[in-house]
Design an enzyme around this catalytic site. Structure first.
Site, PDB file in Angstrom:
ATOM      1  N   GLY A   1     -18.264   0.437  28.025  1.00 21.75           N
ATOM      2  CA  GLY A   1     -17.200   0.735  28.972  1.00 21.75           C
ATOM      3  C   GLY A   1     -16.232   1.825  28.556  1.00 21.75           C
ATOM      4  O   GLY A   1     -15.181   1.970  29.194  1.00 21.75           O
TER       5      GLY A   1
ATOM      6  N   THR B   1      -2.230  -3.517  30.869  1.00 20.59           N
ATOM      7  CA  THR B   1      -3.455  -4.106  30.361  1.00 20.59           C
ATOM      8  C   THR B   1      -3.236  -5.588  30.077  1.00 20.59           C
ATOM      9  O   THR B   1      -2.187  -6.156  30.426  1.00 20.59           O
ATOM     10  CB  THR B   1      -3.953  -3.327  29.116  1.00 20.59           C
ATOM     11  OG1 THR B   1      -5.240  -3.809  28.753  1.00 20.59           O
ATOM     12  CG2 THR B   1      -2.999  -3.446  27.948  1.00 20.59           C
TER      13      THR B   1
ATOM     14  N   GLY C   1     -19.696 -12.622  35.504  1.00 19.11           N
ATOM     15  CA  GLY C   1     -18.293 -12.980  35.398  1.00 19.11           C
ATOM     16  C   GLY C   1     -17.631 -13.036  36.760  1.00 19.11           C
ATOM     17  O   GLY C   1     -18.100 -12.424  37.725  1.00 19.11           O
ATOM     18  N   ALA C   2     -16.527 -13.775  36.839  1.00 20.23           N
ATOM     19  CA  ALA C   2     -15.795 -13.896  38.103  1.00 20.23           C
ATOM     20  C   ALA C   2     -14.298 -13.879  37.869  1.00 20.23           C
ATOM     21  O   ALA C   2     -13.524 -14.381  38.680  1.00 20.23           O
ATOM     22  CB  ALA C   2     -16.211 -15.175  38.836  1.00 20.23           C
TER      23      ALA C   2
ATOM     24  N   TYR D   1     -16.160  -2.174  25.302  1.00 21.10           N
ATOM     25  CA  TYR D   1     -16.633  -1.066  24.474  1.00 21.10           C
ATOM     26  C   TYR D   1     -16.308  -1.359  23.018  1.00 21.10           C
ATOM     27  O   TYR D   1     -15.365  -2.084  22.704  1.00 21.10           O
ATOM     28  CB  TYR D   1     -15.996   0.270  24.897  1.00 21.10           C
ATOM     29  CG  TYR D   1     -14.496   0.298  24.783  1.00 21.10           C
ATOM     30  CD1 TYR D   1     -13.874   0.708  23.605  1.00 21.10           C
ATOM     31  CD2 TYR D   1     -13.690  -0.109  25.835  1.00 21.10           C
ATOM     32  CE1 TYR D   1     -12.499   0.714  23.488  1.00 21.10           C
ATOM     33  CE2 TYR D   1     -12.307  -0.104  25.723  1.00 21.10           C
ATOM     34  CZ  TYR D   1     -11.726   0.308  24.549  1.00 21.10           C
ATOM     35  OH  TYR D   1     -10.358   0.303  24.426  1.00 21.10           O
TER      36      TYR D   1
ATOM     37  N   LYS E   1      -6.288   2.618  23.291  1.00 17.87           N
ATOM     38  CA  LYS E   1      -6.667   4.026  23.217  1.00 17.87           C
ATOM     39  C   LYS E   1      -5.927   4.873  24.260  1.00 17.87           C
ATOM     40  O   LYS E   1      -6.080   6.091  24.284  1.00 17.87           O
ATOM     41  CB  LYS E   1      -8.184   4.176  23.419  1.00 17.87           C
ATOM     42  CG  LYS E   1      -9.023   3.560  22.308  1.00 17.87           C
ATOM     43  CD  LYS E   1     -10.500   3.825  22.551  1.00 17.87           C
ATOM     44  CE  LYS E   1     -11.370   3.158  21.493  1.00 17.87           C
ATOM     45  NZ  LYS E   1     -11.166   3.754  20.156  1.00 17.87           N
ATOM     46  N   SER E   2      -5.147   4.224  25.124  1.00 17.83           N
ATOM     47  CA  SER E   2      -4.511   4.947  26.226  1.00 17.83           C
ATOM     48  C   SER E   2      -3.581   6.072  25.772  1.00 17.83           C
ATOM     49  O   SER E   2      -3.615   7.163  26.364  1.00 17.83           O
ATOM     50  CB  SER E   2      -3.760   3.970  27.142  1.00 17.83           C
ATOM     51  OG  SER E   2      -4.674   3.114  27.795  1.00 17.83           O
TER      52      SER E   2
ATOM     53  N   LYS F   1      -1.983  -7.855  34.025  1.00 24.58           N
ATOM     54  CA  LYS F   1      -2.414  -7.164  35.246  1.00 24.58           C
ATOM     55  C   LYS F   1      -2.080  -7.948  36.513  1.00 24.58           C
ATOM     56  O   LYS F   1      -1.710  -7.367  37.533  1.00 24.58           O
ATOM     57  CB  LYS F   1      -3.910  -6.852  35.188  1.00 24.58           C
ATOM     58  CG  LYS F   1      -4.268  -5.763  34.186  1.00 24.58           C
ATOM     59  CD  LYS F   1      -5.733  -5.410  34.281  1.00 24.58           C
ATOM     60  CE  LYS F   1      -6.089  -4.298  33.304  1.00 24.58           C
ATOM     61  NZ  LYS F   1      -7.508  -3.882  33.437  1.00 24.58           N
TER      62      LYS F   1
END
Length: 275
Positions: free
Chosen positions: A243, A63, A129-130, A221, A17-18, A67
């Site tokens: 999100g 993304t 989460g980690a 999301y 969506k960026s 990253k």
């Protein structure tokens, strides 16, 4: 005069969506920005980045799954990217050095606090989460001075490693690690930083972590209620958020880093909800 070129890099990238978000920012602010999406080969992210900047590109969003590579590739790192071990924003400084930044945690906190009115100071926070997504948001969450922050993960050792890494930022907050099935007391805020709910899976949490006043936030999301948020609603949560706001807020912060101008996010969030 031609527009300045920006892009998001990922693999796959077609769902991003960026480009829509940044085109709305550009229209709103009048900044001469052209923003596109680039699918980099899984084995040649570095060449894609070099080619983009050598071609006159001004800034990149990064993304999945690049990253961590973006963080490693950078010659300089913004303070908030340092411990994150990952970068979602790249640009060149005045010396031509590649700079890495991470605006994900900023985006999460801004969405919770500014858009949803959630109080994080003094709150009991449970983060699920980690992985890299959670590592990238811990500093901004701890900066809000919660009463406690518990990191729950299937492999407890990974959560314990994050506690060791961020312990010096915890201040008075009680920072701890545990397995998914261990917490059985209510939290004020629960943040799902796993991607499990997109596959319809759920961490094996005890429903006692949710009380009537608990705020539940899924960093993922989707057009429908996420699996995790639906589980929370089924277990008496009143406030659940996905999100999308975080996505727009982190993008706005990237835009500010690049252009020195902060776009208004509310109309962009509304536009995406109604797409």
């Amino acid at each position: 005069m031609s527009n300045d070129l920006y892009a998001v890099v990922g693999h796959p990238i077609g769902h991003s969506k960026s480009p829509r978000i940044h085109s709305l920012f550009a229209a709103q602010t009048g900044e001469p920005v052209e923003y596109t999406a680039i699918q980099a080969p899984l084995d040649d992210f570095a060449a894609t980045v070099c080619q983009f900047f050598e071609g006159g590109g001004k800034g990149l969003n990064v993304t999945v799954p690049f990253k961590e590579q973006a963080w490693e590739l950078a010659e300089c790192r913004a303070e908030r990217a340092q411990k994150a071990g990952a970068a979602n924003t790249l640009y060149q400084n005045s010396e031509g050095q590649l700079v890495a930044d991470n605006t994900d945690g900023y985006g999460l906190v801004r969405d919770l606090v500014n858009n949803h009115g959630v109080r994080l100071e003094g709150a009991r926070i449970l983060v699920l989460g980690a992985g890299g997504a959670v590592r990238g948001v811990l500093s901004p969450l701890l900066a809000q001075k919660p009463f406690s922050l518990s990191i729950a993960n299937r492999t407890v050792a990974k959560a314990e490693a994050l506690v060791a890494l961020f312990d010096d930022e915890a201040g008075a907050a009680n920072l701890s690690a545990c397995g998914f099935d261990e917490p059985d007391q209510p939290f004020d805020v629960i943040i799902n930083g796993t991607s499990a709910s997109l596959q319809g899976d759920l961490p094996p949490l005890c429903a006692n972590v949710i009380a009537a006043g608990t705020v539940v936030y899924d960093m993922m999301y989707s057009l429908q209620t996420t699996t995790f948020n639906q589980w929370a609603l089924d277990n008496r949560a009143v406030q659940v958020f996905d999100g999308l706001g975080m996505l727009v807020e982190q993008a706005a912060e990237s835009f500010r880093v690049w252009r020195g101008v902060r776009p208004e996010t509310a109309p962009v969030i509304d536009a995406l909800r109604n797409d």
